[in-house]
Design a protein around this motif. Structure first.
Motif, PDB file in Angstrom:
ATOM      1  N   MET A 125       5.710 -56.080 -85.466  1.00 15.45           N
ATOM      2  CA  MET A 125       6.320 -55.889 -86.679  1.00 15.45           C
ATOM      3  C   MET A 125       6.539 -54.475 -86.616  1.00 15.45           C
ATOM      4  N   THR A 126       5.921 -53.116 -86.306  1.00 16.80           N
ATOM      5  CA  THR A 126       6.394 -52.104 -86.043  1.00 16.80           C
ATOM      6  C   THR A 126       7.826 -51.767 -85.639  1.00 16.80           C
ATOM      7  N   ALA A 127       7.850 -52.469 -84.365  1.00 19.72           N
ATOM      8  CA  ALA A 127       9.230 -52.258 -83.956  1.00 19.72           C
ATOM      9  C   ALA A 127      10.456 -52.922 -84.973  1.00 19.72           C
ATOM     10  N   ALA A 128      10.116 -54.078 -85.675  1.00 22.66           N
ATOM     11  CA  ALA A 128      11.007 -54.767 -86.451  1.00 22.66           C
ATOM     12  C   ALA A 128      11.187 -53.820 -87.553  1.00 22.66           C
ATOM     13  N   ALA A 129      10.266 -53.185 -88.197  1.00 15.41           N
ATOM     14  CA  ALA A 129      10.373 -52.407 -89.400  1.00 15.41           C
ATOM     15  C   ALA A 129      11.395 -51.083 -89.151  1.00 15.41           C
ATOM     16  N   LEU A 130      11.025 -50.576 -87.788  1.00 14.22           N
ATOM     17  CA  LEU A 130      11.584 -49.304 -87.502  1.00 14.22           C
ATOM     18  C   LEU A 130      13.302 -49.683 -87.113  1.00 14.22           C
ATOM     19  N   ALA A 131      13.453 -50.769 -86.478  1.00 14.87           N
ATOM     20  CA  ALA A 131      14.839 -51.228 -86.164  1.00 14.87           C
ATOM     21  C   ALA A 131      15.479 -51.940 -87.591  1.00 14.87           C
ATOM     22  N   MET A 132      14.929 -52.222 -88.488  1.00 19.35           N
ATOM     23  CA  MET A 132      15.588 -52.624 -89.870  1.00 19.35           C
ATOM     24  C   MET A 132      15.833 -51.310 -90.571  1.00 19.35           C
ATOM     25  N   ASN A 133      15.068 -50.215 -90.483  1.00 17.29           N
ATOM     26  CA  ASN A 133      15.081 -49.252 -91.144  1.00 17.29           C
ATOM     27  C   ASN A 133      16.513 -48.230 -90.540  1.00 17.29           C
ATOM     28  N   ALA A 134      16.561 -48.489 -89.162  1.00 17.98           N
ATOM     29  CA  ALA A 134      17.614 -47.882 -88.533  1.00 17.98           C
ATOM     30  C   ALA A 134      18.899 -48.727 -88.653  1.00 17.98           C
TER      31      ALA A 134
ATOM     32  N   GLU B 199      20.174 -60.227 -85.612  1.00 18.13           N
ATOM     33  CA  GLU B 199      19.808 -60.814 -84.146  1.00 18.13           C
ATOM     34  C   GLU B 199      19.391 -59.709 -83.594  1.00 18.13           C
ATOM     35  N   ALA B 200      19.899 -58.366 -83.675  1.00 18.12           N
ATOM     36  CA  ALA B 200      19.387 -57.192 -82.755  1.00 18.12           C
ATOM     37  C   ALA B 200      17.776 -57.128 -83.034  1.00 18.12           C
ATOM     38  N   ILE B 201      17.484 -57.183 -84.203  1.00 18.96           N
ATOM     39  CA  ILE B 201      15.981 -56.846 -84.569  1.00 18.96           C
ATOM     40  C   ILE B 201      14.965 -57.937 -83.850  1.00 18.96           C
ATOM     41  N   GLU B 202      15.720 -59.511 -83.993  1.00 17.07           N
ATOM     42  CA  GLU B 202      14.901 -60.659 -83.578  1.00 17.07           C
ATOM     43  C   GLU B 202      14.890 -59.956 -81.815  1.00 17.07           C
ATOM     44  N   ASP B 203      16.065 -59.701 -81.196  1.00 24.04           N
ATOM     45  CA  ASP B 203      15.853 -59.280 -79.717  1.00 24.04           C
ATOM     46  C   ASP B 203      14.752 -58.200 -79.332  1.00 24.04           C
ATOM     47  N   ILE B 204      14.653 -57.325 -80.159  1.00 24.72           N
ATOM     48  CA  ILE B 204      13.758 -56.475 -79.982  1.00 24.72           C
ATOM     49  C   ILE B 204      12.370 -56.821 -80.180  1.00 24.72           C
TER      50      ILE B 204
END
Lengths: 102, 148
Positions: free
Chosen positions: B21-30, B35-40
């Motif tokens: 969830m941390t990775a998803a939040a950071l990727a979303m903010n960036a 699709e990329a967020i799901e991959d990450i």
């Protein structure tokens, strides 16, 4: 994150109808394995898993499904998945399991 | 300027979702697309899961297991690039002996690393028997016009 598992004996179709909602990862996969194994211990029949409300799965969850499939296919039984979301479908495609499970 | 976030994570299954969830939040903010967020999310989960499942020898006591499977995650956000470093100090493995699984083969072993390599744009894995494993994975943000 939580996983919700519904198990229904579809007597008319002679199969287990399973519904997964939430996320299947290393923390929740054991309960999925437990429920599927318990159903098969009660009655060996085909399994249809509805993924409409499944938001996330990774190799741990796929491993459970593949292992259950591997355990019953020698009896001529199958595990089928329906309605995966885009992310889940992508993972099934990458792993090559889409051909046998979808 | 690079934004850096570090986490030290106990090797317990329940914390994999926290990292994800941390990775998803950071990727979303960036500004990464869905699709990329799901991959990450999947890639980071696979890396963490590998440590918990394979970071120590079978039969290790629970206390030693937690010590061996404790790991560090470092996120670096630099412009269009998200880099994630995952490092453990477990038993390690010989990367030369790893082979990608055969797609569709009815077994699940080795699938995690294969998924990481497929979903991320760059993956570098270094491991040494007895010293642990280090994974660096990168994802590049696509220009907005290329996002679907």
């Amino acid at each position: 994150m939580a996983i919700s598992i519904q198990v229904t004996d579809n007597a008319a179709e002679k199969r287990w109808d399973i519904s997964l909602a939430g996320e299947v990862d290393i923390a929740t996969a054991p309960s999925v394995r437990e429920r599927l194994s318990a159903a098969l211990a009660e009655k060996k029949q085909n399994i249809l898993i509805d993924l409409t409300d499944l938001d996330y799965i990774d190799s741990t969850g796929l491993g459970v499904i593949i292992s259950v499939y591997g355990g019953i296919r020698a009896d001529g039984l199958s595990v089928k998945l329906k309605n995966p979301k885009a992310g889940v479908r992508k993972l099934l495609s990458i792993s090559g399991f889409d051909k046998s499970l979808l | 300027m690079t934004d850096i976030l570090n986490m030290t994570v106990p090797g317990k299954p329940e914390y994999v979702a926290t990292v994800r969830m941390t990775a998803a939040a950071l990727a979303m903010n960036a500004g990464f697309d869905i699709e990329a967020i799901e991959d990450i999310k999947v890639a980071i989960s696979e890396a963490c899961t590998n440590i918990i499942l394979h970071g120590d020898e079978p039969g290790t006591s629970e206390e030693l297991h937690l010590e061996k499977t404790k790991y560090e995650v470092r996120f670096e956000i630099d412009g269009d690039e998200l880099s994630i470093y995952v490092e453990d100090h477990g038993v390690g493995y010989d990367p030369g002996r790893y082979t990608d699984p055969v797609p569709g083969e009815i077994k699940s072993g080795g699938l995690g690393i294969f998924i990481v390599k497929t979903l991320m744009d760059e993956v570098d894995i270094r491991s040494q028997i007895g010293a642990g494993t280090y994974i660096c994975m990168k994802k590049y943000r696509r220009p907005a016009s290329a996002a679907v």
